[in-house]
Design an enzyme around this catalytic site. Structure first.
Site, short mmCIF file in Angstrom:
data_model
loop_
_atom_site.label_atom_id
_atom_site.label_comp_id
_atom_site.label_asym_id
_atom_site.label_seq_id
_atom_site.Cartn_x
_atom_site.Cartn_y
_atom_site.Cartn_z
N ARG A 296 -3.48 0.04 -0.01
CA ARG A 296 -2.72 0.24 1.34
C ARG A 296 -2.46 1.60 1.62
O ARG A 296 -1.40 1.94 1.87
CB ARG A 296 -1.53 -0.60 1.34
N SER B 278 2.26 -8.68 6.56
CA SER B 278 3.00 -8.54 5.45
C SER B 278 3.89 -7.44 5.61
O SER B 278 3.47 -6.41 5.71
CB SER B 278 2.12 -8.60 4.31
N GLU C 237 5.49 -2.07 3.95
CA GLU C 237 4.12 -1.42 4.41
C GLU C 237 4.22 -1.02 5.77
O GLU C 237 3.16 -0.05 6.01
CB GLU C 237 3.26 -3.05 4.42
#
Length: 364
Positions: free
Chosen positions: A164, A257, A359
């Site tokens: 990520r 998420s 995130e």
């Protein structure tokens, strides 16, 4: 190039939160982008690049500068042979539109990334991934523009993709703007069944309809049917978790998420296991990562710290009824959402002594 003033940002994000932008410019060409950069300099204003708004959180006060909304279109075939096809894709193309297009061509490589909201331009920035695939494995290079208006092409290797993350998110290209992405997708590789949840769901489908020969190649019609079936399977899995945008489902009013899965070194894993055992958890899920590191499940940590799906928090926000990583806006504010996020982080840390990292990006 049209410059708009005092534009509400909430409609441009999946959370439907945020105040107004002082200036707002829709970028449809590279020339638009160069002019927009010149405008920002002339007004002495900072700028922010907005794609599909699925990974961005704007504060209630809005953005005190210029928001560039990336709308550069185009899916262009650069080359094709018996093994693969190369596409150069504009940063403004919706990600799932591109995935659907490639699946219909019988191309494998991003089929398990179906249903992810956002734009193609955002895909390399955080190296999007799901169900056993990451976009880094299909990216050849990324075309971008620096703040001076210069175009350059960054190779896959120089993007330094990791979980990520990439050099565009937290490295030397952080201030560069993605203009297009070139992908290489396979005509031969079998679809991805790495992720247990996908494999389990696939076993319920009549797999014999999609038989392959000994060289792992498929007749093109069978291959397309199989890839489309996997795409639909993944979208169904995401829908059950409210991870596919649906105006009729308030649980999708999120950034997907909200927290990343924590990655710990070997010493940290030992401490985590000791602490988890004291809490009565003998076998918490742990997954291999890179050498010397392992990955925990953020969802497992949240659920087992006592936070339940469907929980409501002050200020009109809450936890999705279908996935505890979905922090949702019901009728709230950005401030309330961020306060809830901090509350979740604290609960997990107090329980397992593991720090969760957000995130999405908060701007400004």
């Amino acid at each position: 190039m049209l410059v708009q003033n005092n534009i509400p940002l909430a409609p441009f994000t999946t959370l439907r939160l945020g105040g107004k932008a002082d200036y707002f410019i829709s970028i449809k060409t590279k020339e638009d982008l160069a002019k927009a950069l010149d405008f920002s300099k002339s007004q002495n204003q900072s700028f922010y690049i907005l794609g599909g708004g699925s990974n961005t959180i704007f504060r209630d006060s809005g953005f005190p500068g210029v928001v560039f909304q990336m709308n550069i279109p185009g899916i262009r075939c650069l080359d094709t042979n018996d093994e693969c096809t190369l596409y150069q894709v504009g940063a403004g193309v919706p990600w799932d539109q591109f995935v659907e297009y490639t699946v219909k061509q019988g191309l494998a490589g991003i089929e398990c990334l179906s249903g992810i909201p956002g734009s193609v331009g955002a895909s390399p920035i955080q190296n999007i991934g799901a169900y056993g695939q990451e976009v880094k494995d299909s990216i050849v290079n990324v075309e971008c523009m620096n703040k001076f208006g210069d175009l350059m092409t960054i190779s896959n290797e120089d993007c330094k993709f990791r979980y990520r993350n990439s050099e565009f998110k937290s490295g030397i290209y952080k201030e560069h703007i993605v203009v297009s992405v070139t992908f290489q997708l396979s005509k031969l590789s079998p679809p991805c069944f790495r992720y247990p949840e996908v494999q389990k769901a696939w076993e319920k489908i009549e797999l014999e309809k999609f038989s392959s020969n000994s060289s792992n190649t498929y007749r093109i019609d069978q291959r397309i049917v199989q890839l489309e079936a996997i795409r639909n399977l993944v979208i169904d899995l995401r829908k059950k978790k409210s991870m596919v945008l649906d105006e009729n489902d308030q649980n999708t009013r999120s950034v997907g998420s909200f927290f990343m899965n924590p990655i710990l070194n070997e010493n940290e894993i030992v401490l985590f296991l000791e602490n988890a055992k004291k809490r009565g958890f003998d076998n918490p899920p742990i997954y291999p990562e890179s050498a010397g590191f392992k990955k925990l499940s953020a969802a497992w940590l949240i659920e087992n710290s006592g936070i339940q799906k469907g929980s409501k928090y002050p200020g009109g926000v809450g936890i999705s009824e279908n996935h505890c990583l979905g922090l949702i806006n019901i009728k709230g504010t950005t401030s309330a959402l961020l306060e809830m996020a901090e509350s979740v982080r604290q609960r997990v840390f107090e329980t397992f002594f593991v720090q969760l990292e957000m995130e999405p990006v908060v701007r400004p």
